[in-house]
Design a protein around this motif. Sequence first.
Motif, PDB file in Angstrom:
ATOM      1  N   MET A  88      -4.963 -13.575  20.371  1.00 19.54           N
ATOM      2  CA  MET A  88      -6.219 -13.810  20.563  1.00 19.54           C
ATOM      3  C   MET A  88      -7.145 -12.649  20.492  1.00 19.54           C
ATOM      4  O   MET A  88      -6.917 -11.528  21.223  1.00 19.54           O
ATOM      5  CB  MET A  88      -6.542 -14.696  21.858  1.00 19.54           C
ATOM      6  CG  MET A  88      -5.691 -15.956  21.607  1.00 19.54           C
ATOM      7  SD  MET A  88      -6.402 -17.077  22.939  1.00 19.54           S
ATOM      8  CE  MET A  88      -5.931 -16.001  24.395  1.00 19.54           C
TER       9      MET A  88
ATOM     10  N   GLU B  49     -12.957 -15.331  26.703  1.00 18.98           N
ATOM     11  CA  GLU B  49     -12.026 -14.751  27.953  1.00 18.98           C
ATOM     12  C   GLU B  49     -13.039 -14.955  28.954  1.00 18.98           C
ATOM     13  O   GLU B  49     -12.746 -14.497  30.214  1.00 18.98           O
ATOM     14  CB  GLU B  49     -11.561 -13.271  27.844  1.00 18.98           C
ATOM     15  CG  GLU B  49     -10.142 -13.264  27.047  1.00 18.98           C
ATOM     16  CD  GLU B  49      -9.101 -13.306  27.764  1.00 18.98           C
ATOM     17  OE1 GLU B  49      -9.076 -13.390  29.073  1.00 18.98           O
ATOM     18  OE2 GLU B  49      -7.926 -13.469  27.239  1.00 18.98           O
TER      19      GLU B  49
ATOM     20  N   TYR C 119      -3.436 -21.092  26.461  1.00 20.00           N
ATOM     21  CA  TYR C 119      -4.071 -21.239  25.287  1.00 20.00           C
ATOM     22  C   TYR C 119      -3.021 -21.491  24.162  1.00 20.00           C
ATOM     23  O   TYR C 119      -1.714 -21.299  24.136  1.00 20.00           O
ATOM     24  CB  TYR C 119      -4.655 -19.877  24.917  1.00 20.00           C
ATOM     25  CG  TYR C 119      -3.880 -18.414  25.339  1.00 20.00           C
ATOM     26  CD1 TYR C 119      -2.798 -18.059  24.518  1.00 20.00           C
ATOM     27  CD2 TYR C 119      -4.166 -17.924  26.502  1.00 20.00           C
ATOM     28  CE1 TYR C 119      -2.200 -16.990  24.927  1.00 20.00           C
ATOM     29  CE2 TYR C 119      -3.368 -16.849  27.055  1.00 20.00           C
ATOM     30  CZ  TYR C 119      -2.504 -16.427  26.165  1.00 20.00           C
ATOM     31  OH  TYR C 119      -1.780 -15.396  26.551  1.00 20.00           O
TER      32      TYR C 119
ATOM     33  N   ALA D 100      -0.066 -18.256  28.240  1.00 15.26           N
ATOM     34  CA  ALA D 100       0.647 -17.498  28.796  1.00 15.26           C
ATOM     35  C   ALA D 100       0.656 -17.422  30.220  1.00 15.26           C
ATOM     36  O   ALA D 100      -0.187 -17.673  31.046  1.00 15.26           O
ATOM     37  CB  ALA D 100       0.585 -16.116  28.371  1.00 15.26           C
TER      38      ALA D 100
ATOM     39  N   ARG E 238       2.198  -7.339  30.440  1.00 13.39           N
ATOM     40  CA  ARG E 238       1.111  -6.649  30.308  1.00 13.39           C
ATOM     41  C   ARG E 238       0.864  -5.504  31.126  1.00 13.39           C
ATOM     42  O   ARG E 238       0.966  -5.489  32.241  1.00 13.39           O
ATOM     43  CB  ARG E 238      -0.156  -7.597  30.674  1.00 13.39           C
ATOM     44  CG  ARG E 238      -0.267  -8.999  29.822  1.00 13.39           C
ATOM     45  CD  ARG E 238      -1.340  -9.928  30.555  1.00 13.39           C
ATOM     46  NE  ARG E 238      -1.468 -11.445  30.232  1.00 13.39           N
ATOM     47  CZ  ARG E 238      -0.500 -12.314  30.785  1.00 13.39           C
ATOM     48  NH1 ARG E 238       0.276 -12.154  31.841  1.00 13.39           N
ATOM     49  NH2 ARG E 238      -0.635 -13.548  30.192  1.00 13.39           N
TER      50      ARG E 238
ATOM     51  N   ARG F 131      -5.172  -7.688  29.382  1.00  9.43           N
ATOM     52  CA  ARG F 131      -5.122  -9.206  28.888  1.00  9.43           C
ATOM     53  C   ARG F 131      -5.525  -8.833  27.401  1.00  9.43           C
ATOM     54  O   ARG F 131      -5.676  -9.839  26.629  1.00  9.43           O
ATOM     55  CB  ARG F 131      -5.869 -10.359  29.422  1.00  9.43           C
ATOM     56  CG  ARG F 131      -5.277 -10.860  30.710  1.00  9.43           C
ATOM     57  CD  ARG F 131      -6.377 -11.847  31.431  1.00  9.43           C
ATOM     58  NE  ARG F 131      -6.358 -12.915  30.462  1.00  9.43           N
ATOM     59  CZ  ARG F 131      -5.977 -13.931  30.225  1.00  9.43           C
ATOM     60  NH1 ARG F 131      -4.798 -14.145  31.070  1.00  9.43           N
ATOM     61  NH2 ARG F 131      -6.004 -14.933  29.478  1.00  9.43           N
TER      62      ARG F 131
HETATM   63  N1  GLY Z   1      -4.936 -12.141  26.010  1.00  9.02           N
HETATM   64  C1  GLY Z   1      -4.400 -13.353  27.008  1.00  9.02           C
HETATM   65  C2  GLY Z   1      -3.187 -12.983  27.764  1.00  9.02           C
HETATM   66  O1  GLY Z   1      -2.987 -11.750  28.069  1.00  9.02           O
HETATM   67  O2  GLY Z   1      -2.587 -13.710  28.254  1.00  9.02           O
END
Ligand code: GLY
Length: 383
Positions: free
Chosen positions: A59, A65, A265, A278, A321, A347
Amino acid sequence: MTQPALRPDVLLNVMPDVLIIGGGLMALATALELRLRGASVTVLSRDRTEAAAYAAAGMLAPQAEGLEPGPMLELCLRSRALYPDWTAKLESLTGLDSGYWPCGILRPAFADTPPPPELQNRDCRVEWLEGEALEQRQAGLGAEVVGAWWFPEDAQVDNRRRLVPALAAAVDQSGVIWREGVEVIKIHQCQGEVTALETNDLETNKQIYQAGHYLLAAGAWTGGLLEAAPVTPRKGQLMALRPALGVESEIGMPLGQVLFGDRIYIVPRQDGLIVLGATSEQVDFQPGNTAAGIHQLLTEAIRLCPALGHYEIAETWWGFRPETADELPILGPSPLANLSLASGHYRNGVLLAPITAQILADWILEGKAAPLLQAFQWERLGL
Ligand code: GLY
């Protein structure tokens, strides 16, 4: 654009201008940018498939966000604005599709959803949709959905199947030396400078690497190599669905944009695959998909878009992440004079790749510190 003149085989045994630690998006995007500006670059990557770039859903969502107004939102908006040209450049360099799709993002609200995010930036378009207008934008949403914010300028990119392969091909073709399977074990330092990188590289009998400048872009593993860059893993589980025969007619129309819910999402690809993401888990580097993780994704996805309950499960995966204490990236200088940092994108790593490459190349090659860089200095984390 000037073509890089040096050939990979010529460079193999020569000290490069820049050595990059990491094989993810920040490492590769910056490697390419540096190379296209004429620098010789070597990338040391332990296992590129571990990068968050492979885990993400792709995304490009600074608005959806709900980022607070400030430097991070500005950084994200600037990077989103770079995406069309950046992906077009990758496509023209490689002839590969990058999977960029400016499809917009819809952020549905339930009656019990907390108030929607502030409208962070007056220059960005946003619209509240309900009733007939929402039905026209996206049919088939769950009965509990009372309306939705529509962010037409947010977008997506097919990171796993298109963007990363296109970027990797561009890096390969550019003359960057890419040593895959080489793990940096230690950053040797003396008097405030990096003196060498110690690696496990036995293949070329070259365990010690040196360069004019170093870039640490090792994602969730960054903190393990440099104490002053405290980046830790935040696990995310994802899965993909594909339509079973006849199911799309139940939705009313195929998903035409990303749906961004509170704990889910839903990212439709143009070929019909639907990525769900996620979870967000603090479990260190614990691998694997769990029943609870997959349950969360499916429950929330079906609440938002009930027809997805009839879809087939195509794949599940997970990744880590790179998170910092304030959830902002660490960009630019480090406590070591010849080492720069590009990590902690948390993210927003896929979104921030083009701006990170640009800002880091300006910094490394020209010593130019964008004013925006100030907010992302390593010192703010208090080490
Ligand atoms: N960019 C969304 C996430 O890290 O879940």
